[in-house]
Design an enzyme around this catalytic site. Sequence first.
Site, PDB file in Angstrom:
ATOM      1  N   ARG A  55      15.563  23.255 -23.136  1.00 25.32           N
ATOM      2  CA  ARG A  55      16.113  23.446 -24.487  1.00 25.32           C
ATOM      3  C   ARG A  55      17.457  22.745 -24.575  1.00 25.32           C
ATOM      4  NH1 ARG A  55      19.020  27.573 -25.142  1.00 25.32           N
ATOM      5  NH2 ARG A  55      17.645  29.072 -24.153  1.00 25.32           N
ATOM      6  N   TYR A 108      13.779  15.897 -51.603  1.00 23.51           N
ATOM      7  CA  TYR A 108      12.550  16.458 -51.059  1.00 23.51           C
ATOM      8  C   TYR A 108      12.510  17.960 -51.394  1.00 23.51           C
ATOM      9  CZ  TYR A 108       9.227  18.366 -47.771  1.00 23.51           C
ATOM     10  OH  TYR A 108       8.183  19.057 -47.219  1.00 23.51           O
ATOM     11  N   ASP A 181      20.642  11.819 -46.012  1.00 26.07           N
ATOM     12  CA  ASP A 181      19.258  11.834 -45.529  1.00 26.07           C
ATOM     13  C   ASP A 181      18.741  10.406 -45.660  1.00 26.07           C
ATOM     14  OD1 ASP A 181      16.465  11.973 -45.285  1.00 26.07           O
ATOM     15  OD2 ASP A 181      16.402  14.033 -46.026  1.00 26.07           O
ATOM     16  N   LYS A 206       8.460  10.378 -40.446  1.00 28.04           N
ATOM     17  CA  LYS A 206       8.174   9.305 -41.400  1.00 28.04           C
ATOM     18  C   LYS A 206       8.305   7.935 -40.729  1.00 28.04           C
ATOM     19  CE  LYS A 206       7.912  12.718 -44.364  1.00 28.04           C
ATOM     20  NZ  LYS A 206       7.739  13.952 -43.680  1.00 28.04           N
TER      21      LYS A 206
HETATM   22  O1  P1T Z   1       8.641  17.442 -42.875  1.00 29.79           O
HETATM   23  P1  P1T Z   1       9.890  17.384 -42.034  1.00 29.79           P
HETATM   24  O2  P1T Z   1       9.793  16.510 -40.832  1.00 29.79           O
HETATM   25  O3  P1T Z   1      10.435  18.748 -41.732  1.00 29.79           O
HETATM   26  O4  P1T Z   1      11.013  16.624 -42.932  1.00 29.79           O
HETATM   27  C1  P1T Z   1      11.489  17.125 -44.138  1.00 29.79           C
HETATM   28  C2  P1T Z   1      11.976  15.998 -45.007  1.00 29.79           C
HETATM   29  C3  P1T Z   1      13.322  15.707 -45.040  1.00 29.79           C
HETATM   30  N1  P1T Z   1      13.825  14.721 -45.803  1.00 29.79           N
HETATM   31  C4  P1T Z   1      13.013  13.944 -46.556  1.00 29.79           C
HETATM   32  C5  P1T Z   1      13.601  12.863 -47.397  1.00 29.79           C
HETATM   33  C6  P1T Z   1      11.635  14.163 -46.550  1.00 29.79           C
HETATM   34  O5  P1T Z   1      10.865  13.360 -47.298  1.00 29.79           O
HETATM   35  C7  P1T Z   1      11.084  15.216 -45.755  1.00 29.79           C
HETATM   36  C8  P1T Z   1       9.625  15.513 -45.726  1.00 29.79           C
HETATM   37  N2  P1T Z   1       8.907  14.958 -46.784  1.00 29.79           N
HETATM   38  C9  P1T Z   1       7.553  15.065 -46.972  1.00 29.79           C
HETATM   39  C10 P1T Z   1       6.742  15.754 -46.163  1.00 29.79           C
HETATM   40  C11 P1T Z   1       7.019  14.347 -48.156  1.00 29.79           C
HETATM   41  O6  P1T Z   1       5.803  14.130 -48.255  1.00 29.79           O
HETATM   42  O7  P1T Z   1       7.832  13.980 -49.024  1.00 29.79           O
END
Ligand code: P1T
Length: 386
Positions: A55, A108, A181, A206
Amino acid sequence: MTQERANKTGFETRAIHAGYEPDAMTGAVIPPIYASSTYKQDGVGGLRGGYEYSRSANPTRTALEGALAAVEDGVRGFAFASGLAAEDTIIRALTGTGGHVVIPDDAYGGTYRLFDKVAKVWGLDHSPAPVADTEAVAAAIEPGRTRLVWVETPTNPMLTIGDIEALATVAHDAGALLVVDNTFASPYLQQPLTLGADVVVHSTTKYVGGHSDVVGGAVIVRDLELAEKIAFHQNAMGAVAGPFDSFLVNRGLKTLHVRMDRHCDNAERVVAFLDADPRVTEVIYPGLTSHPGHEVAARQMKRFGGMVSFRVAGGVERALAVCERAEVFTLAESLGGIESLIEHPGRMTHASVAGTDLEVPDDLIRLSVGIESVEDLLADLDRALG
Ligand code: P1T
């Protein structure tokens, strides 16, 4: 290559070489998956290379974290179990009860939900503001109480552009930190820390991971004081990326630049096609000179990315039908992978912001343009539009 040298190289070289040197014992060129939760100590406290418990640190994660820091030009990177886990750690490490944050009025849906349904319950207020309007963001700041100005640029799903340099100035003037972000741009297209931001966050699910086969998050910071706070909370809260996931994200990062260039090439062709189509009422893409954020985007981004949003004539029913008719574009949430995805934000990724300041138009469709043959993508959209 030594890390000292790797950190002075071009983006593509850093993406491939930073964070790891071939293993001293075996010469393994790629960081092995260290599936070990704990590490033998040479006498109490006699740690080998600082590893004690996974961790706190794991060598596969360390390699990824070094690479993330290098590609974002930060002092230190941190890998998390998801983008939202990364966001939660920033919020807890850098704010407190009675504090306030300015958030985007277009973000998001899960990020908004984290601020509105989780952080708020613990005493952190938020005010949504349009990231494209630096003065409106400045007006939403409450000096002395605002800890963070949080932006996405481009935003999800409206692809609004915020001026990172200007936003950093207004945040800093009020004693707040700027968090960007950078998920939609990826570190290849935009490096917010070099423009004055204090913290970068990614959903590495992503573009960084890039293959729709892993969920992950990252935080990268520009100074050691912030690094200490994030490091403490990463260990204390424990939402770390596991070694298998760290391996996949690092593998993705090494090809980010080649994938991203093709995403941009294909997105530009898709935008030109949609822009000329009478069935489409609006195409939203920062690369269009008609986009209100085009000039800022051209200044702070290398190219304009692989995300395209558009609105269709015929309202919500038509938008849903287009999503359902597409075949090469897979109907699914998420983005940034090699395959093209199509989705209806109002009913899918942004369903959680319905009825709030962040609600999105119901005739809006979002595309994550993949790296398939572009002719197939254009033919698919033509067919799906009916
Ligand atoms: O899904 P996760 O890895 O927890 O990430 C969240 C997140 C944070 N910031 C942005 C700009 C994002 O687009 C996302 C997650 N977005 C999607 C799952 C989507 O389809 O837009």
